[in-house]
Enzyme design. Structure first.
Site, PDB file in Angstrom:
ATOM      1  N   SER A   1      -9.419  -0.978  -4.406  1.00 35.02           N
ATOM      2  CA  SER A   1      -8.353  -1.284  -3.442  1.00 35.02           C
ATOM      3  C   SER A   1      -8.683  -1.037  -1.972  1.00 35.02           C
ATOM      4  CB  SER A   1      -7.093  -0.482  -3.797  1.00 35.02           C
ATOM      5  OG  SER A   1      -6.423  -1.108  -4.858  1.00 35.02           O
TER       6      SER A   1
ATOM      7  N   LYS B   1      -1.790   3.474   5.050  1.00 39.39           N
ATOM      8  CA  LYS B   1      -1.206   2.788   3.885  1.00 39.39           C
ATOM      9  C   LYS B   1       0.096   3.481   3.497  1.00 39.39           C
ATOM     10  CE  LYS B   1      -2.794   1.178  -0.672  1.00 39.39           C
ATOM     11  NZ  LYS B   1      -3.914   1.213  -1.631  1.00 39.39           N
TER      12      LYS B   1
ATOM     13  N   SER C   1      -5.445  -3.355  -3.227  1.00 38.68           N
ATOM     14  CA  SER C   1      -4.065  -3.193  -2.814  1.00 38.68           C
ATOM     15  C   SER C   1      -3.901  -2.790  -1.344  1.00 38.68           C
ATOM     16  CB  SER C   1      -3.393  -2.122  -3.685  1.00 38.68           C
ATOM     17  OG  SER C   1      -3.969  -0.855  -3.433  1.00 38.68           O
TER      18      SER C   1
END
Lengths: 487, 93
Positions: free
Chosen positions: A178, A79, A154
């Site tokens: 997330s 990420k 996310s």
């Protein structure tokens, strides 16, 4: 040769035995990354040169009969919230568009030390604020199971690359769901570890009392391997716990005989999509048929979770994001007649709508005269929420629940109303506020072919309980080889 | 609704330049969110100690060893404007 069918475990085993070159694995993953990018938009940066160099390093260790580690030659995506030295790290924000990390996060270092190869930095909601990946300054990620739908957020890019078999695993972060929500929407496994299990050093901070880093993979065993590699005390992060890390992957077993699984009545309420409910109940039935015992429990303060979270997280975010001032790094406005103007203009131009909204909300809640009514009150209710879990775990070993009320929704469906989007997080916020470990495992599909996640939670530092339960269910339900069309 | 005047005051505290449209939008959106979170006031929390972090971990200490990690030039490498290895900013006073 097509390596995308292989799990992390089998890839690393083959590389360590010299049956496959790390370079071959990485080259194939890079090809798939680049090919998928116009369709999925899952990456912000693809690190081709660095990845090939790392792969060669792993191959050279193997040829010298040295062991590269548990993740030997395995291509992973990270990420873009985790710092990677010498590589651009954006947090999906224009304010960090040109930021090249001067050091690496502990998690990145540990992965590389175990032989993993980072092929790219994945897309996310800006500063990890969102549940759909639509808040990225680099455009939304598409869900590989249905390109008109969101991948969740996310960690949307990290979920999409694993579902599309671009990499066998990825790293996400979870502040209020997330990792788990995108894992559910994309039909993969994702673990949010106990708060304190994994170092946040070098992870762009959002809400520091909640943020955790965790693995996202196709199989439970693969998540266990990554978790084992990234966990542990870090002298650079004082919030990491001085608690031994069990060898999760070695200890993994698939029996749930006698395990007490709690079903909280507040997580099985009206308003859950009927197909989601059916898939989750089916997963629970299977666990029961494998010998688990069902216990009915209550987590009475569940409904307050959203209000508590949407005070605490924005308060912490407003403080954490104060560092983006246009002075030391990141975007600097050309309009800057004095220092105050420089701060206001740079931040006004650099932050997107959601970070601005949360900075405003947090600043409001922390401002003079409101602190007790909002922040302090939220922290008091947070204790009640955590105490609910502590009490529940006196009567059960694991709690099972849905991850989200619906399967993946359409792009644009909820993006105009922030409060509607926040309400989506109802089932993932409780474990985050309590700091307990929780995972999402694919437990079925809707008629339209959309995956549904089952959430399993355990008491603090009891990740083994959820890993083993999920492993048992996965082996029986046997869905991890189902693949989205076209990938 | 939160008044536009309050939104402007908060934006200034947060060092955020907002345009007129944003002020109007946040006045409405933040108002709705604050109304929603206000449900907490209904709950009696007398005597409940605030929980500020998720686990009951003790503060840990480590020795203050000097480590060489970020070189000065590397640490300031992302500065939008600098003079040597120092950050450069517009007039403060």
């Amino acid at each position: 040769m097509n390596f995308s069918e292989l799990t992390i475990k089998s890839m690393a085993d083959k590389v360590r035995r010299g049956e496959i070159k790390a370079r071959a694995l990485v080259e194939e993953s890079l090809t798939r990354s680049k090919k998928s990018q116009p369709v999925l938009n899952a990456f912000i940066t693809i690190c081709e040169n660095e990845a090939l160099k790392s792969a060669d390093r792993v191959d050279s260790l193997v040829s010298q009969k040295k062991d590269p580690g548990l993740l030997a030659g395995v291509p992973l995506a990270i990420k873009d919230l985790l710092l990677t030295k010498g590589i651009r790290t954006t947090a999906a924000s224009k304010i960090l568009d040109n930021f090249v990390a001067p050091y690496s996060s502990t998690v990145t270092n540990k992965l590389e030390a175990a032989g993993a190869v980072i092929v790219g930095k994945t897309n996310l909601d800006e500063f990890a604020m969102g549940a759909s990946n639509e808040n990225s300054a680099y455009g939304p990620v598409k869900n590989p199971w249905d390109l008109t739908r969101v991948p969740g957020g996310s960690s949307g890019g990290s979920a999409a690359v694993v579902a599309a078999r671009i990499t066998p695993g990825s790293i996400g972060t979870d502040t209020g769901g997330s990792i788990r929500e995108p894992a559910s929407f994309c039909g993969i496994t994702g673990i949010k570890p106990t708060y304190g299990r994994v170092s946040r050093y070098g992870v762009v901070a959002f809400a520091s009392s909640l943020d955790q880093v965790g693995p996202m993979t196709r199989t439970v065993e693969d998540s266990a391997i990554i978790l084992e590699v990234i966990s542990g005390k870090d002298r650079h992060d004082s919030t990491t716990a001085q608690i031994a890390v069990p060898p999760f992957s070695k200890n993994i077993f698939d029996s749930v005989k006698g395990l007490k699984i709690g079903l909280p009545k507040e997580y099985f309420v009206d308003g859950i999509d009927t197909e989601v409910r059916k898939a989750v109940e089916n997963g629970i039935e299977i666990l029961k048929s494998l010998g688990a015992q069902i216990v009915h429990i209550s987590l009475p303060h569940t409904s307050y979770g959203i209000a508590v979270y949407y005070l605490i997280a924005p308060c912490e975010a407003s403080s954490n994001l104060a560092r983006y001032d246009g002075v030391r790094f990141g975007h600097r406005s050309k309009e800057n007649k004095d220092i105050l103007d420089l701060y206001c203009q740079s931040r006004g131009e650099g932050f997107g709508p959601e970070p601005k909204r949360r900075i405003m909300l947090g600043t409001y809640a922390l401002s003079s005269g409101y602190y007790d009514a909002y922040y302090k009150k939220a922290c008091q209710v947070r204790r009640l929420i955590r105490d609910d879990f502590v009490k529940a775990f006196q009567t059960c070993d694991v709690i099972a629940a849905p991850v989200a009320t619906t399967p993946a929704f359409k792009l644009g469906e909820k993006s105009s109303d922030p409060l509607q989007m926040y309400l989506n997080d109802i089932f993932t916020l409780g474990p985050s506020l309590a700091g307990i470990p929780a995972l999402s495992l694919n437990c079925g599909f809707t008629k339209n072919g959309l995956p549904v996640g089952l959430q399993l939670m355990a008491s603090h530092f009891q990740e083994e309980k959820i890993i083993n339960s999920a492993h048992a269910l996965e082996k029986t339900i046997n869905l991890e080889n189902r693949q989205p069309h076209g990938f | 609704m939160i008044s536009e005047e309050t939104i402007k005051k908060i934006a200034n505290l947060a060092r955020l330049k907002l345009n007129g449209d944003e002020v109007a939008l946040y006045s409405k959106q933040l108002g709705a969110i604050v109304d929603y979170v206000s449900q907490l006031s209904k709950l009696d929390t007398t005597g409940v100690a605030p929980l500020v972090t998720a686990t009951d971990m003790e503060i840990t200490f480590r020795t203050d060893d000097v480590e060489k990690n970020n070189e000065n030039s590397l640490a300031t490498g992302n500065a939008p404007e600098k003079s040597g290895n120092l950050y450069k900013v517009p007039p403060v006073l």
